[in-house]
Scaffold this motif. Structure first.
Motif, mmCIF file in Angstrom:
data_model
loop_
_atom_site.group_PDB
_atom_site.id
_atom_site.type_symbol
_atom_site.label_atom_id
_atom_site.label_comp_id
_atom_site.label_asym_id
_atom_site.label_seq_id
_atom_site.Cartn_x
_atom_site.Cartn_y
_atom_site.Cartn_z
ATOM 1 N N GLY A 32 -2.620 9.135 -12.719
ATOM 2 C CA GLY A 32 -1.927 7.976 -12.138
ATOM 3 C C GLY A 32 -2.892 6.935 -11.596
ATOM 4 O O GLY A 32 -3.974 7.263 -11.095
ATOM 5 N N GLY A 56 -2.394 3.476 -9.031
ATOM 6 C CA GLY A 56 -1.467 2.669 -8.224
ATOM 7 C C GLY A 56 -1.696 1.190 -8.498
ATOM 8 O O GLY A 56 -2.476 0.545 -7.819
ATOM 9 N N PHE A 107 -4.823 14.820 -12.575
ATOM 10 C CA PHE A 107 -4.463 16.231 -12.414
ATOM 11 C C PHE A 107 -4.581 16.967 -13.744
ATOM 12 O O PHE A 107 -4.177 16.437 -14.776
ATOM 13 C CB PHE A 107 -2.980 16.380 -12.021
ATOM 14 N N MET A 159 0.812 -1.217 0.000
ATOM 15 C CA MET A 159 0.000 0.000 0.000
ATOM 16 C C MET A 159 0.845 1.267 0.000
ATOM 17 O O MET A 159 0.564 2.213 -0.726
ATOM 18 C CB MET A 159 -0.882 0.035 1.247
ATOM 19 N N SER A 165 -1.904 14.970 -15.929
ATOM 20 C CA SER A 165 -1.328 13.641 -15.689
ATOM 21 C C SER A 165 -2.282 12.822 -14.845
ATOM 22 O O SER A 165 -3.081 13.359 -14.073
ATOM 23 C CB SER A 165 0.065 13.727 -15.062
HETATM 24 N N1 5CA Z 1 2.252 11.988 -11.777
HETATM 25 C C1 5CA Z 1 1.016 11.847 -11.054
HETATM 26 C C2 5CA Z 1 -0.025 11.193 -11.878
HETATM 27 S S1 5CA Z 1 0.588 10.254 -13.169
HETATM 28 C C3 5CA Z 1 1.260 11.097 -9.750
HETATM 29 O O1 5CA Z 1 2.360 10.720 -9.482
HETATM 30 N N2 5CA Z 1 0.213 10.908 -8.996
HETATM 31 S S2 5CA Z 1 0.205 10.267 -7.526
HETATM 32 O O2 5CA Z 1 1.300 10.753 -6.756
HETATM 33 O O3 5CA Z 1 -1.091 10.518 -6.990
HETATM 34 O O4 5CA Z 1 0.396 8.728 -7.678
HETATM 35 C C4 5CA Z 1 -0.540 7.974 -8.433
HETATM 36 C C5 5CA Z 1 -1.018 6.780 -7.654
HETATM 37 O O5 5CA Z 1 0.087 5.939 -7.314
HETATM 38 C C6 5CA Z 1 -1.662 7.104 -6.315
HETATM 39 O O6 5CA Z 1 -3.022 7.432 -6.461
HETATM 40 C C7 5CA Z 1 -1.474 5.806 -5.555
HETATM 41 O O7 5CA Z 1 -2.527 4.900 -5.877
HETATM 42 C C8 5CA Z 1 -0.167 5.278 -6.101
HETATM 43 N N3 5CA Z 1 0.928 5.538 -5.141
HETATM 44 C C9 5CA Z 1 1.479 6.736 -4.823
HETATM 45 N N4 5CA Z 1 2.442 6.582 -3.913
HETATM 46 C C10 5CA Z 1 2.510 5.260 -3.610
HETATM 47 C C11 5CA Z 1 3.316 4.470 -2.718
HETATM 48 N N5 5CA Z 1 4.245 5.029 -1.973
HETATM 49 N N6 5CA Z 1 3.100 3.129 -2.693
HETATM 50 C C12 5CA Z 1 2.168 2.558 -3.471
HETATM 51 N N7 5CA Z 1 1.388 3.253 -4.326
HETATM 52 C C13 5CA Z 1 1.546 4.584 -4.395
#
Ligand code: 5CA
Length: 457
Positions: free
Chosen positions: A332, A334, A302, A167, A330
């Motif tokens: 994202g 996860g 975003f 997570m 952008s």
């Molecule tokens: N550049 C933007 C969108 S492409 C971006 O990085 N968005 S973010 O920071 O929201 O990350 C996108 C998704 O990645 C999050 O909604 C989450 O589901 C997942 N995520 C972010 N950080 C982590 C983490 N440390 N471990 C696991 N999943 C993560």
């Protein structure tokens, strides 16, 4: 070259290694003490992952199968929304991040590396800077817009407190998409397409994800939504109107060529807020229509306008020959976090309960008396017929006690269990158990098979 009689267009063997006696499934009997939440505990116990160091995991066969299923659903929905898949590297030159000023903004969360020539590199936590560089080198005219490019690639964020298994990791798999448009209006269209596509993506995985207004953080911009999956053990408290929970995006026909603004509005005009944003005094929804729950952020989108185009000089030529800064967004998801989120949303005391669409195998066969000629023959027959029908099946052919086999099958959570025992074989039936409901039926083998085959997504 002579014909060697080899057919190299297909794998060499048709017998996949899906017999538990050969499968690498290092399950644990004890609950690992370090795991605080149920998905982490179950992923370790079911032999899906193995920690390499804090926040960094290896994916073992069972876990990797689920990860790939999720990745594939994400890919199919991105492609259906008109996006194009690329693959950018994990290691990026720091120069790009200096151009946008994000090298400093990102601070200690960024893993900085030097190569043998003392060049500054980094392990990418996200890719806005790199994709903008690719775009400015390759696209000149407004005629080339809009575009949305995405990749599914490992990211690294040196999280202060990695926890909860997959997570909150340091290394995690993300789908990140980047849209490029001529103006705000176009960018809004691209944003809406992703908004609607995300709803479909999560629903296909058996998840209810609710879009909520969000802060933009280090990505920047002024328009953003988080997609939150409801799960009792989620990190975030959420408040949402009941109607949002009842909506099933899979039942809604979507035309990505049409104006999606009304669809997006029909979601965003309903109340949905994380506990950071929720103010009971200001909430317009009557208490009996408001659901208070917990949730996990499985994606965020975003719109950031010209925030990257400006420092990186990313222009196209407009219809009148004028230079225009492109507008970006952008998006994202996860991917690796989703494995944990799905388990949080779907489990019971005995273990994981996989939704059909992401299950590592559709069915498991439990042979209650391995070594018994009749049981072996009946189980092998089911195994072969399912495999021939293209169904992924895990066959527990081990010489183990029935109790151990049942417990492990429940733990790994395959949607269907086919139980073959001496009495049933003699009577000409097998037991078919649905993991999600616990319902068990004694059926003729062919009938059990067709139920499984018909259920495969
Ligand atoms: N550049 C933007 C969108 S492409 C971006 O990085 N968005 S973010 O920071 O929201 O990350 C996108 C998704 O990645 C999050 O909604 C989450 O589901 C997942 N995520 C972010 N950080 C982590 C983490 N440390 N471990 C696991 N999943 C993560």
């Amino acid at each position: 070259m002579g014909n060697l009689g080899l057919d190299c267009r297909r794998p060499a063997t048709r017998d996949p290694v899906m017999r538990l006696s050969r499968y690498f499934l290092p399950t644990l009997k004890e609950t690992p003490a370090e795991a605080q939440i149920v998905s982490h505990r179950l992923m370790l116990r079911a032999g899906m992952i193995r920690q390499a160091s804090a926040g960094i995991y290896s994916w073992l066969p069972l876990g990797f199968r689920v990860l790939k299923k999720i990745e594939q659903i994400v890919r199919e929905e991105m492609d259906a929304a008109g996006c194009q898949e690329i693959l950018m590297p994990t290691i990026q030159p720091a120069e790009l991040w200096k151009e946008t000023g994000r090298s400093e903004d990102y601070g200690p969360e960024m893993l900085r590396i030097r190569d043998r020539h003392e060049r500054e590199m980094l392990y990418g936590p996200t890719n806005e800077d790199m994709i903008t560089d690719i775009f400015r080198e390759s696209v000149r005219s407004y005629r080339d817009l809009p575009k949305n490019l995405y990749h599914i690639q490992w990211k690294f964020r040196d999280e202060i407190r990695p926890r909860f298994g997959v997570m909150r990791c340091c290394e995690f798999l993300m789908k990140d998409a980047y849209s490029f448009d001529m103006d705000l209006e176009g960018a809004r269209r691209s944003y809406n397409i992703m908004f609607v596509s995300y709803l479909r993506t999560y629903a296909r995985m058996g998840l209810k994800a609710i879009p909520m207004q969000a802060e933009t953080g280090p990505i920047g911009g002024d328009l953003s939504h988080e997609f939150i999956v409801l799960a009792d053990t989620g990190e975030t408290g959420v408040y949402a109107e009941q109607v949002l929970l009842e909506r099933d995006p899979r039942e809604e026909e979507i035309d990505f060529e049409a104006d999606l603004e009304p669809v997006v509005r029909s979601w965003t005009e309903r109340y949905a807020a994380t506990d950071e944003k929720h103010d009971p005094a200001k909430c317009p929804v009557p208490a009996d229509e408001l659901v208070e729950a917990r949730g996990i952020e499985v994606g965020q989108i975003f719109y950031f306008g010209t925030e990257y185009a400006e420092p990186m000089n990313c222009y196209v030529t407009g219809p009148g020959g004028e230079k225009k800064l492109i507008h970006g967004g952008s998006y994202g998801i996860g991917v690796s976090r989703l494995v944990g989120a799905i388990i949080e949303a779907s489990h019971d005391e005995a273990g994981i309960v996989w939704p059909d669409a992401v299950a590592p195998f559709a069915a498991g066969i439990v042979n209650l008396k391995s070594g018994d000629e009749a049981c072996d023959a009946a189980a092998e027959d089911l195994y072969r017929k399912l495999t021939d029908a293209g169904v992924e099946v895990l066959y527990d052919d081990r010489d183990e006690r029935a109790g151990v086999k049942f417990a492990e099958m429940d733990l790994i959570g395959l949607p269907w269990q086919l139980v073959v025992g001496p009495r049933g074989v003699e009577a000409g039936h097998v037991e078919l158990k649905r993991r999600a409901t616990g319902e068990k039926r004694e059926l003729a083998p062919d009938q059990a098979l067709s139920e499984i085959i018909d259920s495969v997504p």
